[in-house]
Structure formats: structure tokens, C-alpha cells
Design an enzyme around this catalytic site. Structure first.
Site, PDB file in Angstrom:
ATOM      1  N   CYS A 141     -25.518  34.549  45.481  1.00 35.47           N
ATOM      2  CA  CYS A 141     -25.862  35.958  45.632  1.00 35.47           C
ATOM      3  C   CYS A 141     -27.201  36.268  44.966  1.00 35.47           C
ATOM      4  CB  CYS A 141     -24.752  36.828  45.037  1.00 35.47           C
ATOM      5  SG  CYS A 141     -25.123  38.590  45.098  1.00 35.47           S
ATOM      6  N   CYS A 144     -27.403  39.563  43.146  1.00 35.97           N
ATOM      7  CA  CYS A 144     -26.730  39.571  41.839  1.00 35.97           C
ATOM      8  C   CYS A 144     -27.559  38.834  40.788  1.00 35.97           C
ATOM      9  CB  CYS A 144     -25.375  38.857  41.895  1.00 35.97           C
ATOM     10  SG  CYS A 144     -24.362  39.238  43.306  1.00 35.97           S
ATOM     11  N   ASP A 145     -28.053  37.666  41.134  1.00 35.46           N
ATOM     12  CA  ASP A 145     -28.583  36.759  40.106  1.00 35.46           C
ATOM     13  C   ASP A 145     -30.083  36.500  40.172  1.00 35.46           C
ATOM     14  OD1 ASP A 145     -25.994  36.436  39.147  1.00 35.46           O
ATOM     15  OD2 ASP A 145     -25.558  34.822  40.548  1.00 35.46           O
TER      16      ASP A 145
END
Ligand code: NDP
Length: 319
Positions: A141, A144-145
Site C-alpha cells: 500500500c 499507507c507507507d
């Protein structure tokens, strides 16, 4: 063991399931949330449990840990009156009401309405080194990261729309992106391909596969070993992260043959609602959404499912 009939059973405890639980409990539906148990099946808390920092969930300007966020949602659902069972659902019978939901106990749980929030799981390459470095530089992701690798070099693996989207997103954040694809053409839509190929920060390696993620001994990603499928040669690309963009698999196997699914396996809902083809069965979160796949959108549809469930029961005079 319980033969009690619930107004609403929520299956899954990611952002969709827990938001549905909060709203259903506040509507006095006295819901039961079956939160999943094993990493092989449903995971309590869902995919966010594998995310380190969440920086895009509104209300947390200082960022929040994925598991911390889920624990807070769970506490909130419990405080509002949701009952929790930690177990995997093994079977459902949605052919008539009350619906039946089995766990590892012989007696099913019964429900007038069901909210399916079983989510989806990211596909990975299946390498041992990849598995060992998940959350230590291996991610599925970018949203997300990605920000953890600001200014660094990273790799994205895959050739579909997700890979294009992840690579494009990352290019705006990291130093450089190497997009690794096993064939010499992408399956992604032309528009998204054009965007990737025009981006000077993205380099494409066609006909290459990742055979190992380094460095397991160090406990962090320092590179990926790639193999050129045309020459058979291998070499190491020094990168700080590898993003798998190999598609997702919705957790719909339990419902196959009972609830209508799209050809890609995701659950069908009536546009603008969370209603499935079965009256009284609703689907929320990633199990029915392959486009946005964000915690906040999952939470949004979880809220919708609880409100629709309440209205459905109220229309019957059952609540
Ligand atoms: P896809 O299944 O479309 O693509 C997966 C990619 O991963 C493919 O290129 C595939 O290679 C590659 N792959 C799979 N397994 C392996 C493996 N073991 N080793 C190497 N490569 C592998 O998944 P997506 O998530 O990209 O897309 C899913 C759906 O969601 C699609 O319908 C897509 O259009 C849609 N989507 C739409 C978006 C949008 O419109 N904004 C954004 C994201 C997704 P190969 O091509 O060789 O099979």
C-alpha cells in the site's frame, strides 16, 4: 454456544466492520461482531493491523499506528454495546431468515440482518524473504507507507492499474521508482500507462521478476534481486522498499453461490447503497470496493450498512 437471534451480525472487524458495529450499537440493534481469528482467514482489525503508521485518517494529525487505530475503533464499538466473538466464520446460510452463521461451534448464530465486512487481502509474490520483510520495507500500500521512504529509491512490482497508480503516487513522494513487470507489456489501461511512461522519476524493467528481497539478516529492505527473463541473468537493485501491486483477493469464498459477486470476485452492491442481492444482507468496505480501498471509505460504507440495516428492520416493524 449461542442460539440467540441477533438483529444484526457483522462479519469482519476492519474499519468497515467496526464502524458498522458502532452505528448499529448506537441504533440499539445490540449487534454481534464476529471479528475473525486467524491470519489465514479474517484478521481481527483487518489489513490495517499490518500497517505501521497511518497518516491519512482524519483526526490524527500526529499519525496513528494501524493497530492502535483499530483498537480505538474496537473499544468504541464495545463501549457502545457491540458484543464481540473472536472466531472465524466457517459457513453461512443466507437462503432464508433468520440467517445462520457458523463458527467452530456446532450451533450457528442467527441474525435478521447481516453486514459482510470481510475485506480483501493483498496478493504477494510468495517469496520467503518477502514474507519475512513485510512491514520492514515490503508493503502492498503506497498510500499507507510511501511517505516512510521520502527521497529514497523504491521498487513497485506488477503491471496492472494498481501498479501504475502506486508507481505514480510514489513518484511524487520518493526519490525514484523502478517498476518491475514480468511481461513486456502492461495490462493496465492506456491512460495510466502513458502517465507512468511519461514520468521521469519512474524507470520500467519489463520481463523481469523479483526472485529475492534483501536483506533478511538485517531485518530491513536493502534491495531486490531481479531476474531478466529474456537472458536469465540476475542482479541486485538497491532499493529501500518493495511495493507489491499484484492485485487483491476479496474474502468472498464463504459467500460464493449465495451472494451475487462480480466476475472479479468482489461482492455486488446496488449502486449508492450497501445492499446485496439478498434483502437484509449488506456488504461494506473492501469486500465490495476495489477502487478506493481506504480505511476512511471502508468506514463510510460500514456506516451506510448499519443505517441501511436499521432502516430495513424498522420497515418490517422488527425494530
Ligand atoms: P491486476 O490483476 O489487474 O494486475 C495484477 C498485476 O500483477 C498484473 O500485471 C500481473 O501480471 C501481476 N502479477 C500477478 N501475480 C504476479 C506474480 N506472481 N509475479 C509477477 N507479477 C504478478 O490487479 P490490479 O490491482 O492492478 O487491478 C485490479 C482491478 O482493479 C482491475 O480491474 C483494475 O482495472 C482495477 N483498478 C482500477 C483503478 C482505477 O481505475 N483507478 C486503480 C486500481 C485498480 P500479468 O499482467 O503478467 O498477469
Amino acid at each position: 454456544m449461542s442460539t440467540r437471534t441477533y438483529n444484526t451480525i457483522i462479519i469482519g472487524s476492519g474499519p468497515a466492520g467496526l464502524t458498522a458495529s458502532i452505528y448499529a450499537a448506537r441504533a440499539n440493534l445490540k449487534p454481534l461482531c464476529i471479528e475473525g481469528f486467524s491470519a489465514g482467514g479474517l484478521i481481527p482489525g483487518g489489513q490495517l493491523m499490518f500497517t505501521t503508521d497511518v497518516e491519512n485518517f482524519p483526526g490524527f494529525p500526529e499519525k496513528v499506528g494501524g493497530s492502535d487505530l483499530m483498537q480505538r475503533m474496537r473499544d468504541q464499538a464495545e463501549r457502545q454495546g457491540t458484543e464481540f466473538v473472536t472466531a472465524d466464520v466457517t459457513k453461512v446460510d443466507l437462503s432464508k431468515r433468520p440467517f445462520k452463521v457458523w463458527t467452530d461451534e456446532p450451533e450457528p448464530y442467527l441474525a435478521q440482518t447481516i453486514i459482510i465486512a470481510t475485506g480483501a487481502r493483498a496478493n504477494y509474490l510468495g517469496l520467503e524473504s518477502e514474507d519475512k520483510l513485510k512491514n520492514r520495507g515490503v508493503s502492498a500500500c503506497a498510500v499507507c507507507d510511501g511517505a516512510l521512504y521520502r527521497g529514497q529509491d523504491v521498487a513497485v512490482v506488477g503491471g496492472g492499474d494498481t501498479a501504475m497508480e502506486e508507481a505514480t503516487y510514489l513518484a511524487g513522494v520518493v526519490g525514484s521508482v523502478t517498476l518491475i513487470h514480468r511481461r513486456d507489456e502492461f495490462r493496465a489501461s492506456k491512460t495510466m500507462q502513458v502517465r507512468v511512461l511519461a514520468n521521469p522519476k519512474i524507470k520500467v524493467l519489463y520481463s523481469h521478476v523479483v526472485v529475492e528481497v534483501l536483506d533478511v539478516a538485517k531485518g530491513e529492505v536493502t534491495g531486490v534481486r531481479v531476474k531478466d527473463l529474456k537472458t536469465g541473468e540476475t542482479r541486485v537493485l538497491p532499493v529501500k522498499a518493495m511495493f507489491a501491486a499484484l492485485g487483491h483477493t476479496p474474502n468472498t469464498d464463504l459467500f460464493r453461490g449465495q451472494v451475487e459477486l462480480h466476475d472479479n470476485g468482489y461482492m455486488k452492491t446496488k449502486p449508492g447503497t450497501t445492499q446485496t442481492n439478498i434483502p437484509g444482507v449488506f456488504a461494506a468496505g473492501d469486500v465490495q470496493d476495489w477502487t478506493y480501498r481506504q480505511a476512511i471509505t471502508a468506514a463510510g460504507t460500514g456506516c451506510m450498512a448499519a443505517l441501511e440495516s436499521e432502516r430495513f428492520l424498522a420497515a418490517e416493524g422488527a425494530h
